[in-house]
Motif scaffolding. Structure first.
Motif, PDB file in Angstrom:
ATOM      1  N   ILE A 193      -2.531   7.651  -1.565  1.00  0.00           N
ATOM      2  CA  ILE A 193      -3.811   7.990  -0.948  1.00  0.00           C
ATOM      3  C   ILE A 193      -3.861   9.466  -0.585  1.00  0.00           C
ATOM      4  O   ILE A 193      -4.877  10.143  -0.806  1.00  0.00           O
ATOM      5  CB  ILE A 193      -4.054   7.089   0.278  1.00  0.00           C
ATOM      6  CG1 ILE A 193      -4.191   5.633  -0.180  1.00  0.00           C
ATOM      7  CG2 ILE A 193      -5.286   7.540   1.061  1.00  0.00           C
ATOM      8  CD1 ILE A 193      -4.277   4.621   0.936  1.00  0.00           C
ATOM      9  N   HIS A 238      -7.513  -1.496   2.473  1.00  0.00           N
ATOM     10  CA  HIS A 238      -6.151  -0.953   2.526  1.00  0.00           C
ATOM     11  C   HIS A 238      -5.602  -0.814   3.944  1.00  0.00           C
ATOM     12  O   HIS A 238      -4.409  -0.550   4.109  1.00  0.00           O
ATOM     13  CB  HIS A 238      -6.115   0.413   1.833  1.00  0.00           C
ATOM     14  CG  HIS A 238      -6.305   0.335   0.350  1.00  0.00           C
ATOM     15  ND1 HIS A 238      -7.516   0.001  -0.211  1.00  0.00           N
ATOM     16  CD2 HIS A 238      -5.450   0.545  -0.684  1.00  0.00           C
ATOM     17  CE1 HIS A 238      -7.392   0.013  -1.541  1.00  0.00           C
ATOM     18  NE2 HIS A 238      -6.158   0.327  -1.849  1.00  0.00           N
ATOM     19  N   LEU A 249     -10.684  -4.757  -4.325  1.00  0.00           N
ATOM     20  CA  LEU A 249      -9.859  -4.157  -3.272  1.00  0.00           C
ATOM     21  C   LEU A 249     -10.377  -4.515  -1.889  1.00  0.00           C
ATOM     22  O   LEU A 249      -9.600  -4.874  -0.989  1.00  0.00           O
ATOM     23  CB  LEU A 249      -9.813  -2.640  -3.450  1.00  0.00           C
ATOM     24  CG  LEU A 249      -9.106  -2.134  -4.713  1.00  0.00           C
ATOM     25  CD1 LEU A 249      -9.300  -0.628  -4.857  1.00  0.00           C
ATOM     26  CD2 LEU A 249      -7.618  -2.474  -4.695  1.00  0.00           C
ATOM     27  N   SER A 250     -11.679  -4.418  -1.689  1.00  0.00           N
ATOM     28  CA  SER A 250     -12.230  -4.641  -0.356  1.00  0.00           C
ATOM     29  C   SER A 250     -12.259  -6.113   0.023  1.00  0.00           C
ATOM     30  O   SER A 250     -12.392  -6.444   1.208  1.00  0.00           O
ATOM     31  CB  SER A 250     -13.642  -4.053  -0.249  1.00  0.00           C
ATOM     32  OG  SER A 250     -14.532  -4.698  -1.130  1.00  0.00           O
ATOM     33  N   VAL A 280      -4.437   4.134   6.945  1.00  0.00           N
ATOM     34  CA  VAL A 280      -4.975   5.182   6.079  1.00  0.00           C
ATOM     35  C   VAL A 280      -5.381   6.406   6.894  1.00  0.00           C
ATOM     36  O   VAL A 280      -5.077   7.551   6.515  1.00  0.00           O
ATOM     37  CB  VAL A 280      -6.164   4.644   5.255  1.00  0.00           C
ATOM     38  CG1 VAL A 280      -6.882   5.777   4.527  1.00  0.00           C
ATOM     39  CG2 VAL A 280      -5.676   3.601   4.250  1.00  0.00           C
ATOM     40  N   TYR A 295     -13.932  -1.747  -6.691  1.00  0.00           N
ATOM     41  CA  TYR A 295     -14.337  -1.670  -5.289  1.00  0.00           C
ATOM     42  C   TYR A 295     -14.329  -3.060  -4.644  1.00  0.00           C
ATOM     43  O   TYR A 295     -13.847  -3.264  -3.532  1.00  0.00           O
ATOM     44  CB  TYR A 295     -15.762  -1.135  -5.144  1.00  0.00           C
ATOM     45  CG  TYR A 295     -16.100   0.205  -5.719  1.00  0.00           C
ATOM     46  CD1 TYR A 295     -16.475   1.253  -4.883  1.00  0.00           C
ATOM     47  CD2 TYR A 295     -16.116   0.427  -7.090  1.00  0.00           C
ATOM     48  CE1 TYR A 295     -16.861   2.481  -5.397  1.00  0.00           C
ATOM     49  CE2 TYR A 295     -16.487   1.650  -7.619  1.00  0.00           C
ATOM     50  CZ  TYR A 295     -16.854   2.675  -6.762  1.00  0.00           C
ATOM     51  OH  TYR A 295     -17.224   3.891  -7.276  1.00  0.00           O
ATOM     52  N   ALA A 343     -10.997   0.622   5.147  1.00  0.00           N
ATOM     53  CA  ALA A 343     -10.467   1.515   4.108  1.00  0.00           C
ATOM     54  C   ALA A 343     -10.369   0.790   2.769  1.00  0.00           C
ATOM     55  O   ALA A 343      -9.334   0.782   2.108  1.00  0.00           O
ATOM     56  CB  ALA A 343      -9.117   2.108   4.512  1.00  0.00           C
ATOM     57  N   TYR A 344     -11.497   0.181   2.392  1.00  0.00           N
ATOM     58  CA  TYR A 344     -11.592  -0.551   1.124  1.00  0.00           C
ATOM     59  C   TYR A 344     -10.473  -1.587   1.007  1.00  0.00           C
ATOM     60  O   TYR A 344      -9.923  -1.807  -0.070  1.00  0.00           O
ATOM     61  CB  TYR A 344     -11.534   0.401  -0.069  1.00  0.00           C
ATOM     62  CG  TYR A 344     -12.734   1.305  -0.260  1.00  0.00           C
ATOM     63  CD1 TYR A 344     -13.311   1.993   0.791  1.00  0.00           C
ATOM     64  CD2 TYR A 344     -13.280   1.508  -1.516  1.00  0.00           C
ATOM     65  CE1 TYR A 344     -14.403   2.839   0.608  1.00  0.00           C
ATOM     66  CE2 TYR A 344     -14.374   2.345  -1.712  1.00  0.00           C
ATOM     67  CZ  TYR A 344     -14.928   3.000  -0.630  1.00  0.00           C
ATOM     68  OH  TYR A 344     -16.012   3.837  -0.812  1.00  0.00           O
ATOM     69  N   TYR A 368      -8.322   5.457  -3.298  1.00  0.00           N
ATOM     70  CA  TYR A 368      -7.492   4.259  -3.372  1.00  0.00           C
ATOM     71  C   TYR A 368      -6.960   4.006  -4.788  1.00  0.00           C
ATOM     72  O   TYR A 368      -6.344   2.982  -5.046  1.00  0.00           O
ATOM     73  CB  TYR A 368      -8.294   3.074  -2.823  1.00  0.00           C
ATOM     74  CG  TYR A 368      -8.838   3.419  -1.455  1.00  0.00           C
ATOM     75  CD1 TYR A 368      -7.989   3.512  -0.354  1.00  0.00           C
ATOM     76  CD2 TYR A 368     -10.179   3.756  -1.271  1.00  0.00           C
ATOM     77  CE1 TYR A 368      -8.459   3.897   0.893  1.00  0.00           C
ATOM     78  CE2 TYR A 368     -10.662   4.137  -0.027  1.00  0.00           C
ATOM     79  CZ  TYR A 368      -9.797   4.214   1.049  1.00  0.00           C
ATOM     80  OH  TYR A 368     -10.267   4.604   2.284  1.00  0.00           O
ATOM     81  N   ILE A 423       0.848  -1.194   0.000  1.00  0.00           N
ATOM     82  CA  ILE A 423       0.000   0.000   0.000  1.00  0.00           C
ATOM     83  C   ILE A 423       0.880   1.238   0.000  1.00  0.00           C
ATOM     84  O   ILE A 423       1.698   1.434   0.907  1.00  0.00           O
ATOM     85  CB  ILE A 423      -0.920   0.038   1.239  1.00  0.00           C
ATOM     86  CG1 ILE A 423      -1.580  -1.325   1.484  1.00  0.00           C
ATOM     87  CG2 ILE A 423      -1.931   1.161   1.095  1.00  0.00           C
ATOM     88  CD1 ILE A 423      -2.492  -1.806   0.415  1.00  0.00           C
ATOM     89  N   ALA A 473      -3.171   2.832  -5.210  1.00  0.00           N
ATOM     90  CA  ALA A 473      -2.561   2.720  -3.889  1.00  0.00           C
ATOM     91  C   ALA A 473      -2.101   1.300  -3.577  1.00  0.00           C
ATOM     92  O   ALA A 473      -1.133   1.119  -2.841  1.00  0.00           O
ATOM     93  CB  ALA A 473      -3.546   3.190  -2.823  1.00  0.00           C
ATOM     94  N   MET A 474      -2.798   0.296  -4.094  1.00  0.00           N
ATOM     95  CA  MET A 474      -2.466  -1.095  -3.766  1.00  0.00           C
ATOM     96  C   MET A 474      -1.870  -1.830  -4.947  1.00  0.00           C
ATOM     97  O   MET A 474      -2.409  -1.776  -6.061  1.00  0.00           O
ATOM     98  CB  MET A 474      -3.710  -1.857  -3.293  1.00  0.00           C
ATOM     99  CG  MET A 474      -3.434  -3.323  -2.942  1.00  0.00           C
ATOM    100  SD  MET A 474      -4.943  -4.321  -2.687  1.00  0.00           S
ATOM    101  CE  MET A 474      -5.576  -3.633  -1.175  1.00  0.00           C
TER     102      MET A 474
END
Length: 359
Positions: free
Chosen positions: A13, A40, A345-346, A45, A342, A37-38, A215, A8, A233-234
């Motif tokens: 972010i 992350h 990532l989550s 975050v 979404y 944070a989804y 993100y 990350i 971000a990831m």
């Protein structure tokens, strides 16, 4: 240690939050950090945004308590409000902003004995028909809530259904519905999610709610992350843990859903659906090996997946594999798998270690 990690980039972010703020000068923003944070890491975050974010938005009291422990001053918006009457006292102790989306919530707030009044946000159902008051009911409850001893500030918000589709008539109708109730006396107004922040200036109001854009995934159906000036971000990175030759006609994996149409070289990768990679990703979904795109082949297993290395003969066991990240946008993987960034990532699971960097 199993070779799989989600790296990350916290500076990305921070950059993406700044993009949201530049889109709407003078507005404040709730950074949406629900669902860890989804995926992350909410602690990291919130800490990264500690000095720049005016507020944070969460889905539950448990999430709110975690954020409050990390930031004693920021406004924290409870997006779905309280689910039981007893929760309002806890919300008051935490100093939350609470959403009211139905009559029961409003009634329970007015009946509560609180240590301090709450900032309340009445939610207008402007056309998504998921949560919120009708315009008529909102006007009625405005009269009952405004000036009540349990309410410090009375504000209004709503949520777009189709802001990701530029030029949508639904979005125009929702914006008009929201503007129609602004003759009422509200302290604050909030309407813009990520897509609206980036593409609908008329929706910016007082408080922004940047979520997925923080993100580095796109909220817009027809605009890429690069076009929006956002930074991923990831990066989800694994390794080739085996390489093998297969003959024409050989089938791979569970169910034998892929058969070699030529003599092929197949790599096995240390990532599967128990890590959050989509099991339903089809043959041909892109994966990065040695900076080159290769294709997913066969069904994704719980702990592994396979890729076709035939056109990348130099690839060997131990090579890094990017499932998504800087070289391969998560949105592209999501599109191939018939979902959205979404969700990917989550859904990265807790067994995947997160490593953090600031540049």
């Amino acid at each position: 240690m199993r070779p799989l990690v989600a790296t990350i980039d916290l500076s990305a972010i921070i950059h993406n939050y700044a993009v949201a703020k530049r889109c709407a000068p003078g507005r404040q923003a709730f950074a949406v950090v629900k669902a860890n944070a989804y995926g992350h890491g909410v602690r990291e975050v919130v800490t990264a945004l500690h000095e720049v974010a005016e507020g944070f938005a969460v889905a539950s009291l448990e999430e709110a308590a975690e954020v409050r422990a990390l930031h004693s001053e920021a406004r924290i918006l409870l997006l779905e409000g309280c689910f039981a009457a007893a929760e309002y006292q806890f919300a008051a102790q935490l100093g939350l902003d609470v959403v009211l989306h139905n009559a029961r919530q409003a009634q329970e707030l007015l009946a509560a004995t609180l240590s301090r009044p709450l900032n309340a946000w009445v939610k207008l159902d402007s056309g998504m028909h998921r949560l919120g008051f009708s315009a008529v009911a909102l006007r009625e409850w405005h009269g009952r809530l405004h000036g009540a001893p349990q309410v410090a500030e009375l504000s209004v918000l709503s949520h777009f259904a189709c802001a990701d589709e530029r030029g949508s008539e639904v979005t125009e109708q929702q914006l008009e519905a929201f503007l129609d109730v602004l003759d009422l006396d509200f302290a604050q107004r909030s309407l813009a999610n990520s897509a609206a922040i980036l593409t609908i200036p008329a929706a910016h109001m007082d408080w922004l709610r940047p979520g997925i854009m923080l993100y580095g995934a796109t909220p817009c159906a027809d605009l890429t992350v690069a076009e929006l000036g956002l930074r991923p971000a990831m990066s989800l990175t694994a390794q080739l843990i085996a390489c093998r030759e297969v003959d024409v006609g050989d089938a791979l994996g569970y169910g034998g859903t892929w058969r070699a149409s030529r003599p092929s070289r197949i790599g096995t990768v240390s990532c599967g659906y128990a890590d959050g990679y989509p099991r339903h990703a089809p043959n041909g979904t892109p994966v990065i090996v040695r900076g080159q795109r290769v294709a997913l082949v066969g069904r994704v297993s719980m702990d592994m997946l396979m890729v076709d290395l035939t056109d990348l003969p130099d690839a060997v066991e131990g090579d890094a594999v990017e499932l998504w990240g800087a070289q391969l946008p998560v949105d592209e993987v999501a599109q191939a798998a018939g979902t959205i960034g979404y969700e990917l990532l989550s859904k990265v699971t807790a067994r995947v270690p997160r490593r953090y960097r600031s540049s």
